[in-house]
Design a protein around this motif. Structure first.
Motif, PDB file in Angstrom:
ATOM      1  N   SER A  33       2.667   1.724  -3.373  1.00  0.00           N
ATOM      2  CA  SER A  33       1.790   2.229  -4.428  1.00  0.00           C
ATOM      3  C   SER A  33       1.466   3.705  -4.194  1.00  0.00           C
ATOM      4  O   SER A  33       1.328   4.473  -5.153  1.00  0.00           O
ATOM      5  CB  SER A  33       0.508   1.402  -4.518  1.00  0.00           C
ATOM      6  N   SER A  34       1.383   4.115  -2.937  1.00  0.00           N
ATOM      7  CA  SER A  34       1.142   5.531  -2.640  1.00  0.00           C
ATOM      8  C   SER A  34       2.323   6.388  -3.072  1.00  0.00           C
ATOM      9  O   SER A  34       2.143   7.476  -3.634  1.00  0.00           O
ATOM     10  CB  SER A  34       0.893   5.729  -1.148  1.00  0.00           C
ATOM     11  N   VAL A  35       3.531   5.911  -2.812  1.00  0.00           N
ATOM     12  CA  VAL A  35       4.723   6.661  -3.207  1.00  0.00           C
ATOM     13  C   VAL A  35       4.802   6.766  -4.722  1.00  0.00           C
ATOM     14  O   VAL A  35       5.087   7.841  -5.274  1.00  0.00           O
ATOM     15  CB  VAL A  35       5.999   5.998  -2.629  1.00  0.00           C
ATOM     16  N   GLY A  47       2.326   6.707  -6.753  1.00  0.00           N
ATOM     17  CA  GLY A  47       1.270   7.648  -7.145  1.00  0.00           C
ATOM     18  C   GLY A  47       1.701   9.104  -6.934  1.00  0.00           C
ATOM     19  O   GLY A  47       1.399   9.968  -7.743  1.00  0.00           O
ATOM     20  N   MET A  48       2.433   9.369  -5.844  1.00  0.00           N
ATOM     21  CA  MET A  48       2.890  10.731  -5.580  1.00  0.00           C
ATOM     22  C   MET A  48       3.954  11.150  -6.581  1.00  0.00           C
ATOM     23  O   MET A  48       4.058  12.315  -6.921  1.00  0.00           O
ATOM     24  CB  MET A  48       3.456  10.841  -4.174  1.00  0.00           C
ATOM     25  N   THR A  98       0.833  -1.208   0.000  1.00  0.00           N
ATOM     26  CA  THR A  98       0.000   0.000   0.000  1.00  0.00           C
ATOM     27  C   THR A  98       0.865   1.255   0.000  1.00  0.00           C
ATOM     28  O   THR A  98       0.623   2.196  -0.768  1.00  0.00           O
ATOM     29  CB  THR A  98      -0.930   0.012   1.225  1.00  0.00           C
ATOM     30  N   GLN A  99       1.886   1.281   0.864  1.00  0.00           N
ATOM     31  CA  GLN A  99       2.765   2.449   0.925  1.00  0.00           C
ATOM     32  C   GLN A  99       3.546   2.629  -0.365  1.00  0.00           C
ATOM     33  O   GLN A  99       3.719   3.755  -0.843  1.00  0.00           O
ATOM     34  CB  GLN A  99       3.729   2.329   2.112  1.00  0.00           C
TER      35      GLN A  99
END
Length: 69
Positions: free
Chosen positions: A61-63, A65-66, A58-59
């Motif tokens: 994929s968030s990075v 995305g950012m 999850t983390q």
């Protein structure tokens, strides 16, 4: 004015010391891939110790995305 001149002199001396010790980049300019390579072993260790593979994914994929990829 004298205060800013003193700070400039301190920064210059700090840069000279960094260059003399073999550093060619100023602080805060580490290449992103080097930073990732430094962090990955810790990420895997924490994921194994705490069993949080889903949180790691999850983390990550968030990075991504950012970063806009």
């Amino acid at each position: 004015m004298a205060d800013s001149t003193g700070r400039t002199a301190l920064r210059t001396r700090g840069r000279e010391a960094t260059t003399a010790l073999g550093g060619s980049r100023p602080a805060g300019t580490r290449h992103p891939l080097i930073a990732v390579a430094m962090v990955l072993p810790l990420v895997f260790l924490l994921a194994v110790v705490f069993g949080g593979w889903e949180a790691v994914v999850t983390q990550a994929s968030s990075v991504v995305g950012m970063l806009g990829r």
